[in-house]
Write a protein that holds these residues in place. Structure first.
Motif, PDB file in Angstrom:
ATOM      1  N   VAL A  17      14.158  -0.717  12.819  1.00 49.50           N
ATOM      2  CA  VAL A  17      13.632  -0.979  11.487  1.00 49.50           C
ATOM      3  C   VAL A  17      12.213  -0.432  11.426  1.00 49.50           C
ATOM      4  O   VAL A  17      11.376  -0.738  12.270  1.00 49.50           O
ATOM      5  CB  VAL A  17      13.640  -2.480  11.162  1.00 49.50           C
ATOM      6  CG1 VAL A  17      12.920  -2.743   9.832  1.00 49.50           C
ATOM      7  CG2 VAL A  17      15.068  -2.989  11.078  1.00 49.50           C
ATOM      8  N   SER A  18      11.964   0.405  10.440  1.00 48.91           N
ATOM      9  CA  SER A  18      10.659   1.038  10.287  1.00 48.91           C
ATOM     10  C   SER A  18       9.856   0.322   9.211  1.00 48.91           C
ATOM     11  O   SER A  18      10.327   0.139   8.092  1.00 48.91           O
ATOM     12  CB  SER A  18      10.829   2.513   9.915  1.00 48.91           C
ATOM     13  OG  SER A  18       9.582   3.128   9.708  1.00 48.91           O
ATOM     14  N   CYS A  19       8.655  -0.100   9.577  1.00 46.36           N
ATOM     15  CA  CYS A  19       7.727  -0.659   8.599  1.00 46.36           C
ATOM     16  C   CYS A  19       6.847   0.498   8.134  1.00 46.36           C
ATOM     17  O   CYS A  19       6.077   1.058   8.924  1.00 46.36           O
ATOM     18  CB  CYS A  19       6.895  -1.766   9.246  1.00 46.36           C
ATOM     19  SG  CYS A  19       5.805  -2.620   8.083  1.00 46.36           S
ATOM     20  N   HIS A  20       6.972   0.879   6.881  1.00 46.81           N
ATOM     21  CA  HIS A  20       6.339   2.087   6.355  1.00 46.81           C
ATOM     22  C   HIS A  20       5.294   1.729   5.310  1.00 46.81           C
ATOM     23  O   HIS A  20       5.597   1.048   4.325  1.00 46.81           O
ATOM     24  CB  HIS A  20       7.395   3.002   5.749  1.00 46.81           C
ATOM     25  CG  HIS A  20       6.840   4.279   5.197  1.00 46.81           C
ATOM     26  ND1 HIS A  20       6.377   5.294   5.996  1.00 46.81           N
ATOM     27  CD2 HIS A  20       6.655   4.689   3.911  1.00 46.81           C
ATOM     28  CE1 HIS A  20       5.938   6.294   5.237  1.00 46.81           C
ATOM     29  NE2 HIS A  20       6.100   5.947   3.975  1.00 46.81           N
ATOM     30  N   ALA A  21       4.054   2.187   5.532  1.00 41.42           N
ATOM     31  CA  ALA A  21       2.967   1.967   4.574  1.00 41.42           C
ATOM     32  C   ALA A  21       2.537   3.309   4.010  1.00 41.42           C
ATOM     33  O   ALA A  21       2.333   4.270   4.749  1.00 41.42           O
ATOM     34  CB  ALA A  21       1.789   1.288   5.255  1.00 41.42           C
ATOM     35  N   THR A  22       2.385   3.394   2.698  1.00 39.60           N
ATOM     36  CA  THR A  22       1.956   4.648   2.077  1.00 39.60           C
ATOM     37  C   THR A  22       1.015   4.371   0.915  1.00 39.60           C
ATOM     38  O   THR A  22       1.122   3.340   0.243  1.00 39.60           O
ATOM     39  CB  THR A  22       3.166   5.457   1.575  1.00 39.60           C
ATOM     40  OG1 THR A  22       2.711   6.731   1.097  1.00 39.60           O
ATOM     41  CG2 THR A  22       3.919   4.743   0.468  1.00 39.60           C
ATOM     42  N   GLY A  23       0.063   5.316   0.720  1.00 40.26           N
ATOM     43  CA  GLY A  23      -0.870   5.196  -0.386  1.00 40.26           C
ATOM     44  C   GLY A  23      -2.189   4.550  -0.026  1.00 40.26           C
ATOM     45  O   GLY A  23      -2.969   4.225  -0.918  1.00 40.26           O
ATOM     46  N   PHE A  24      -2.474   4.389   1.285  1.00 43.82           N
ATOM     47  CA  PHE A  24      -3.748   3.761   1.651  1.00 43.82           C
ATOM     48  C   PHE A  24      -4.841   4.808   1.862  1.00 43.82           C
ATOM     49  O   PHE A  24      -4.576   5.984   2.100  1.00 43.82           O
ATOM     50  CB  PHE A  24      -3.591   2.889   2.901  1.00 43.82           C
ATOM     51  CG  PHE A  24      -3.142   3.607   4.148  1.00 43.82           C
ATOM     52  CD1 PHE A  24      -4.055   4.197   5.015  1.00 43.82           C
ATOM     53  CD2 PHE A  24      -1.797   3.673   4.475  1.00 43.82           C
ATOM     54  CE1 PHE A  24      -3.640   4.851   6.164  1.00 43.82           C
ATOM     55  CE2 PHE A  24      -1.370   4.319   5.628  1.00 43.82           C
ATOM     56  CZ  PHE A  24      -2.300   4.907   6.473  1.00 43.82           C
ATOM     57  N   ASP A  75      -1.584  13.400  -2.530  1.00 38.50           N
ATOM     58  CA  ASP A  75      -2.632  12.950  -3.442  1.00 38.50           C
ATOM     59  C   ASP A  75      -3.927  12.582  -2.731  1.00 38.50           C
ATOM     60  O   ASP A  75      -4.851  12.044  -3.347  1.00 38.50           O
ATOM     61  CB  ASP A  75      -2.138  11.760  -4.265  1.00 38.50           C
ATOM     62  CG  ASP A  75      -1.784  10.555  -3.394  1.00 38.50           C
ATOM     63  OD1 ASP A  75      -1.830  10.685  -2.149  1.00 38.50           O
ATOM     64  OD2 ASP A  75      -1.459   9.494  -3.957  1.00 38.50           O
ATOM     65  N   GLY A  76      -4.013  12.854  -1.427  1.00 36.42           N
ATOM     66  CA  GLY A  76      -5.218  12.551  -0.680  1.00 36.42           C
ATOM     67  C   GLY A  76      -5.183  11.234   0.052  1.00 36.42           C
ATOM     68  O   GLY A  76      -6.048  10.960   0.886  1.00 36.42           O
TER      69      GLY A  76
END
Length: 360
Positions: free
Chosen positions: A234-241, A271-272
């Motif tokens: 199970v992958s815990c994925h964070a994006t947009g930080f 988006d940077g």
């Protein structure tokens, strides 16, 4: 090698550049803390010998833990990583050319430093690393400034500057020669004092002025749980930080896990902003124990944490629905057939009712 109570720790330079940079970001944070009104400028120099697929010399300049300048022995060019740095240096047309020449000079000196260190440690070939960190921090509320300079060799403290006593600290016997040489160079010490009290803080203040919107930007991510197949981790994925100084890990019963965990790299988004993932192998975990696990995300400089409990209904997956041997999606066929059958039954009942009405 220490500055007050802090220690300079070598990163694993046989990983890719992004992993090294991420480690240096956290190192810079550990050195000066994450006080909201404290700004920092840290310059990291790394020279290596016989490290596969890695430049012999790398320079990374950070402002508030964000990479703003990069140079390496492959490109031999000093270049910015932030658009606002172009505006900050517009009044000095020769700035980038001069920085390139200075860093090329450091590249040559560091190459010689590795050879000197190898002789002192009675070493010949093999992988060896020399690191140098120099920088300052500025509290824009009290106007207090501090400076740091530290050196490391092959993952261990080698030499550091104690500005309070204006002396050098040598935790290794092999560094004592250099310590005595530097302690006796009063002119060089005066240069250091001017750099840490004047030059470095002034440049830092200028960069903060031009890059404030980016340097003070703190964006928390959206966090999702992903799984390819029932047997996959199970992958815990964070994006947009933002920025890219972040930590992410799995816990069990509130304790951080180190086994059966695979931490991915921090990667840029279009988006940077940034993204990262940390995988957890659940092959030996009973389904009823899943809720004992949670994923934790923390952005450097932000007190707030994001906790995501491991619950089956929260997991998003791209698993395909079952198909028959001809590759046809079974639910896609079954649902229309059920509807047709239901309509046929309803039609038959209506027909029977009409027939019975005629004969009664």
């Amino acid at each position: 090698m220490k500055t007050n109570t802090q220690s300079f720790t070598l990163v694993n330079l046989q990983t890719v550049t992004m992993q090294i940079f991420a480690a240096l970001v956290l190192l810079g944070t550990a050195l000066h803390g994450a006080a909201p009104m404290t700004h920092s400028m840290m310059n990291f120099f790394t020279a290596s010998s016989q490290v596969p697929n890695f430049p012999e010399f790398v320079f990374v300049g950070l402002v508030n833990e964000i990479e703003v300048v990069h140079y390496d022995s492959n490109s031999r060019k000093s270049e910015t990583k932030q658009e606002w740095m172009i505006r900050a240096t517009e009044d000095d047309p020769q700035y980038w050319q001069r920085e390139t020449e200075i860093l090329f000079g450091h590249q040559q000196r560091f190459k010689n430093n590795i050879e000197v260190a190898k002789q002192r440690f009675n070493q010949t070939g093999g992988v060896h690393i020399v690191q140098w960190m120099i920088g300052c921090e500025w509290d824009d509320e009290t106007d207090e400034v501090k400076g740091y300079e530290q050196h490391a060799y092959d993952g261990e403290d080698f030499l550091s500057l104690d500005l309070e006593t204006e002396t050098w600290v040598a935790p290794k016997q092999q560094a004592v020669i250099t310590k005595h040489k530097l302690d006796n160079n009063k002119a060089l010490m005066d240069e250091y004092k001017h750099y840490f009290t004047q030059s470095c803080p002034e440049e830092l203040k200028k960069f903060v002025k031009f890059g404030r919107s980016s340097l003070l930007r703190k964006d928390l991510p959206s966090v999702s749980l992903l799984q390819k197949t029932p047997s996959s981790p199970v992958s815990c994925h964070a994006t947009g930080f933002y920025p890219d100084g972040a930590m992410m890990f799995w816990r069990k019963d509130g304790e951080e896990l180190h086994e059966d965990v695979d931490l991915g790299e921090i990667l840029p988004n279009h988006d940077g902003s940034f993204q990262m993932s940390v995988d957890l192998d659940l092959s030996s975990v009973k389904p009823e124990d899943w809720t004992r696990y949670d994923c934790v995300f923390q952005l450097v400089g932000v007190k707030e944490h994001i906790f995501t409990r491991l619950e089956e209904e929260k997991i998003r997956t791209n698993r395909e629905k079952p198909t028959d041997k001809n590759g046809i999606n079974i639910p896609a066929v079954v649902v229309p057939l059920v509807l047709l059958l239901l309509l046929a039954v309803i039609g038959f009942l209506v027909y029977r009712r009409r027939i019975r009405g005629r004969w009664c």
